[in-house]
Design a protein around this motif. Structure first.
Motif, mmCIF file in Angstrom:
data_model
loop_
_atom_site.group_PDB
_atom_site.id
_atom_site.type_symbol
_atom_site.label_atom_id
_atom_site.label_comp_id
_atom_site.label_asym_id
_atom_site.label_seq_id
_atom_site.Cartn_x
_atom_site.Cartn_y
_atom_site.Cartn_z
ATOM 1 N N VAL A 194 -7.048 0.488 -5.218
ATOM 2 C CA VAL A 194 -8.397 0.989 -5.482
ATOM 3 C C VAL A 194 -9.363 -0.163 -5.273
ATOM 4 C CG1 VAL A 194 -9.991 1.960 -7.181
ATOM 5 C CG2 VAL A 194 -7.594 2.703 -7.153
ATOM 6 N N MET A 195 -10.309 0.018 -4.349
ATOM 7 C CA MET A 195 -11.348 -0.978 -4.095
ATOM 8 C C MET A 195 -12.699 -0.280 -4.061
ATOM 9 S SD MET A 195 -9.501 -3.310 -1.127
ATOM 10 C CE MET A 195 -9.361 -1.933 0.020
ATOM 11 N N GLY A 196 -13.746 -1.026 -4.365
ATOM 12 C CA GLY A 196 -15.071 -0.439 -4.373
ATOM 13 C C GLY A 196 -15.852 -0.674 -3.101
ATOM 14 N N LEU A 216 -3.101 7.608 -6.949
ATOM 15 C CA LEU A 216 -4.501 7.735 -7.370
ATOM 16 C C LEU A 216 -4.628 8.696 -8.544
ATOM 17 C CD1 LEU A 216 -6.580 7.879 -4.042
ATOM 18 C CD2 LEU A 216 -6.477 6.002 -5.696
ATOM 19 N N GLU A 217 -3.936 9.820 -8.474
ATOM 20 C CA GLU A 217 -3.985 10.792 -9.579
ATOM 21 C C GLU A 217 -3.437 10.164 -10.864
ATOM 22 O OE1 GLU A 217 -5.410 13.612 -9.662
ATOM 23 O OE2 GLU A 217 -5.542 14.394 -7.609
ATOM 24 N N LYS A 218 -2.410 9.363 -10.723
ATOM 25 C CA LYS A 218 -1.818 8.673 -11.874
ATOM 26 C C LYS A 218 -2.843 7.755 -12.542
ATOM 27 C CE LYS A 218 1.974 5.394 -12.792
ATOM 28 N NZ LYS A 218 3.177 4.769 -12.172
ATOM 29 N N LEU A 219 -3.595 7.006 -11.737
ATOM 30 C CA LEU A 219 -4.596 6.093 -12.293
ATOM 31 C C LEU A 219 -5.805 6.843 -12.839
ATOM 32 C CD1 LEU A 219 -4.568 3.117 -9.754
ATOM 33 C CD2 LEU A 219 -3.202 3.442 -11.825
ATOM 34 N N LYS A 220 -6.154 7.936 -12.198
ATOM 35 C CA LYS A 220 -7.307 8.725 -12.654
ATOM 36 C C LYS A 220 -7.072 9.289 -14.057
ATOM 37 C CE LYS A 220 -10.457 12.380 -11.084
ATOM 38 N NZ LYS A 220 -10.397 13.256 -12.273
ATOM 39 N N ALA A 221 -5.812 9.565 -14.392
ATOM 40 C CA ALA A 221 -5.482 10.136 -15.694
ATOM 41 C C ALA A 221 -5.521 9.100 -16.827
ATOM 42 C CB ALA A 221 -4.099 10.786 -15.637
ATOM 43 N N ARG A 222 -5.674 7.826 -16.475
ATOM 44 C CA ARG A 222 -5.727 6.776 -17.482
ATOM 45 C C ARG A 222 -7.143 6.645 -18.061
ATOM 46 N NH1 ARG A 222 -2.019 2.936 -17.842
ATOM 47 N NH2 ARG A 222 -3.632 1.336 -18.132
ATOM 48 N N ASP A 223 -7.277 5.814 -19.079
ATOM 49 C CA ASP A 223 -8.590 5.621 -19.714
ATOM 50 C C ASP A 223 -9.090 4.191 -19.541
ATOM 51 O OD1 ASP A 223 -6.855 4.290 -21.383
ATOM 52 O OD2 ASP A 223 -7.713 5.064 -23.243
ATOM 53 N N ASP A 224 -8.786 3.575 -18.397
ATOM 54 C CA ASP A 224 -9.243 2.208 -18.162
ATOM 55 C C ASP A 224 -10.768 2.145 -18.159
ATOM 56 O OD1 ASP A 224 -6.622 0.970 -17.691
ATOM 57 O OD2 ASP A 224 -6.579 2.250 -15.915
ATOM 58 N N ARG A 225 -11.290 1.050 -18.679
ATOM 59 C CA ARG A 225 -12.733 0.858 -18.760
ATOM 60 C C ARG A 225 -13.288 0.197 -17.507
ATOM 61 N NH1 ARG A 225 -15.967 -3.271 -19.837
ATOM 62 N NH2 ARG A 225 -14.156 -4.637 -20.149
ATOM 63 N N ILE A 226 -12.454 -0.622 -16.856
ATOM 64 C CA ILE A 226 -12.905 -1.373 -15.693
ATOM 65 C C ILE A 226 -11.714 -1.638 -14.785
ATOM 66 C CG2 ILE A 226 -12.565 -3.621 -16.807
ATOM 67 C CD1 ILE A 226 -15.105 -4.606 -15.370
ATOM 68 N N HIS A 231 -10.047 -7.439 -3.763
ATOM 69 C CA HIS A 231 -11.166 -7.663 -2.849
ATOM 70 C C HIS A 231 -12.376 -6.903 -3.377
ATOM 71 C CE1 HIS A 231 -8.268 -9.308 0.013
ATOM 72 N NE2 HIS A 231 -7.547 -8.217 -0.176
ATOM 73 N N GLY A 232 -13.495 -7.599 -3.508
ATOM 74 C CA GLY A 232 -14.720 -6.933 -3.925
ATOM 75 C C GLY A 232 -15.015 -7.064 -5.404
ATOM 76 N N SER A 233 -16.100 -6.419 -5.810
ATOM 77 C CA SER A 233 -16.594 -6.508 -7.182
ATOM 78 C C SER A 233 -15.807 -5.609 -8.127
ATOM 79 C CB SER A 233 -18.070 -6.098 -7.214
ATOM 80 O OG SER A 233 -18.863 -6.930 -6.392
ATOM 81 N N PRO A 234 -15.884 -5.890 -9.434
ATOM 82 C CA PRO A 234 -15.273 -4.980 -10.414
ATOM 83 C C PRO A 234 -15.851 -3.572 -10.288
ATOM 84 C CG PRO A 234 -15.862 -7.065 -11.449
ATOM 85 C CD PRO A 234 -16.479 -7.081 -10.075
ATOM 86 N N ILE A 235 -15.034 -2.603 -10.656
ATOM 87 C CA ILE A 235 -15.424 -1.191 -10.574
ATOM 88 C C ILE A 235 -15.588 -0.650 -11.989
ATOM 89 C CG2 ILE A 235 -14.731 1.112 -9.798
ATOM 90 C CD1 ILE A 235 -12.982 -0.363 -7.676
ATOM 91 N N PHE A 236 -16.801 -0.244 -12.317
ATOM 92 C CA PHE A 236 -17.076 0.391 -13.596
ATOM 93 C C PHE A 236 -16.971 1.916 -13.415
ATOM 94 C CE2 PHE A 236 -19.261 -3.657 -13.376
ATOM 95 C CZ PHE A 236 -18.843 -4.287 -14.539
#
Length: 314
Positions: A194-196, A216-226, A231-236
């Motif tokens: 996952v990159m922004g 992707l579906e696996k990560l989408k189901a999580r409750d990560d804050r950031i 590569h690239g900036s943090p994703i909020f």
């Protein structure tokens, strides 16, 4: 999709991003690395971990070891074995004595269980030269020398000085891709999954679109804050962004279905139809994405290939 290409960070300088996370950018910018590889330093005490130390560039390794200074390294963690992520682990291990963690590249990642990948079988049967080229590109992209001291697996917990990580198997971009979740800060180190700043390249036969979408579906189901990509900036607001990435891939597959409903087409013809404005140098990468989508559609019985041309299955 609105990509975030605002990263403006100095090379070779440790930049603090949170109480437990800092980043040092390697000077390897490019069309697939954006501004460069962000090596993450994890921890606030005398013992820290390093995630994706980056390419084996002497100036970068020197900058990284200078930034670490008197701190000891407890873990060297690798998300996957592309050459912009893992090679510096060798020098860092020699310098620090720390163990490396990750998954190695196995021959089965580049060839199928029958001994040939779907891409190579298509190339031999249909004369799609672009697919043969892709396999060479995939092979050259990997750090074949990386052999981790500790093999990680989905759900494995790694504890350090003041932090704990959970390993998340996320195949798709590569077969051996791992993300690391930082429990105290609800943060996720996503490597290239996952990159922004861009979508991820899915390059068969090592990359696989069905596995990528499932991850992707696996990560989408999580409750990560950031999310901290390499590569690239943090994703909020990670769940929203991951949802957009999933929708983008579904949109691309619908475009392929529509194009093939009108006429049988080769991969090269689909590239011109779906990426009309793309720079010539990026056409091989675009072809990789289309091949990955075609294989995914083929696995579901929606399309088929004959003599190098793809068509919908009726």
């Amino acid at each position: 999709m609105k990509f975030d290409r605002s990263l403006d960070a100095p090379y070779g300088v440790e930049v603090r991003l949170s109480p437990l996370v800092s980043r040092l950018l390697a000077p390897n910018p490019g069309p697939f690395t954006f501004k460069g590889t962000g090596a993450y330093i994890l921890g606030a005490g005398a013992r820290v971990a390093v995630i994706d130390p980056g390419p084996a560039m002497p100036a970068h390794v020197d900058a990284l070891t200078r930034a670490l200074g008197a701190r000891q390294i407890s873990h060297i963690l690798i998300t996957h074995t592309h050459r912009d992520h893992s090679p510096a682990a060798t020098a860092l291990k020699v310098w620090s004595g720390a163990k490396t963690y990750g998954l190695p590249l196995r021959p089965s990642h580049l060839i199928g269980a029958t001994g040939t990948s779907p891409a190579s079988r298509s190339a031999r049967g249909g004369g799609e030269a672009v697919l043969v080229t892709q396999e060479g590109m995939v092979d050259e992209a990997h750090d074949h020398d990386f052999v981790p001291d500790i093999l990680v697996q989905d759900g494995l917990r790694i504890e350090g000085d003041g932090f704990a990580l959970e390993c998340l198997a996320t195949p798709g971009h590569t077969a051996n891709h791992i993300c690391y979740a930082l429990e105290p800060e609800r943060a996720l180190f996503s490597g290239d999954h996952v990159m922004g700043w861009s979508t991820s390249v899915i390059a068969p036969p090592d990359g696989e679109m069905g596995a990528y979408l499932a991850s992707l579906e696996k990560l989408k189901a999580r409750d990560d804050r950031i999310i901290y990509p390499t590569h690239g900036s943090p994703i909020f607001q990670p769940q929203d962004w991951i949802g957009q990435l999933i929708a983008h891939r579904h949109m691309r597959e619908e475009q392929i279905r529509t194009a093939l409903a009108h006429a049988d087409q080769s991969v090269a013809e689909l590239v011109l139809a779906l990426y009309p404005q793309i720079e010539p140098a990026l056409r091989p990468a675009a072809a990789q994405q289309i091949v990955a989508h075609l294989h995914h559609l083929q696995s579901r019985g929606e399309v088929m290939s004959e003599d190098g041309r793809w068509r919908t299955r009726t």
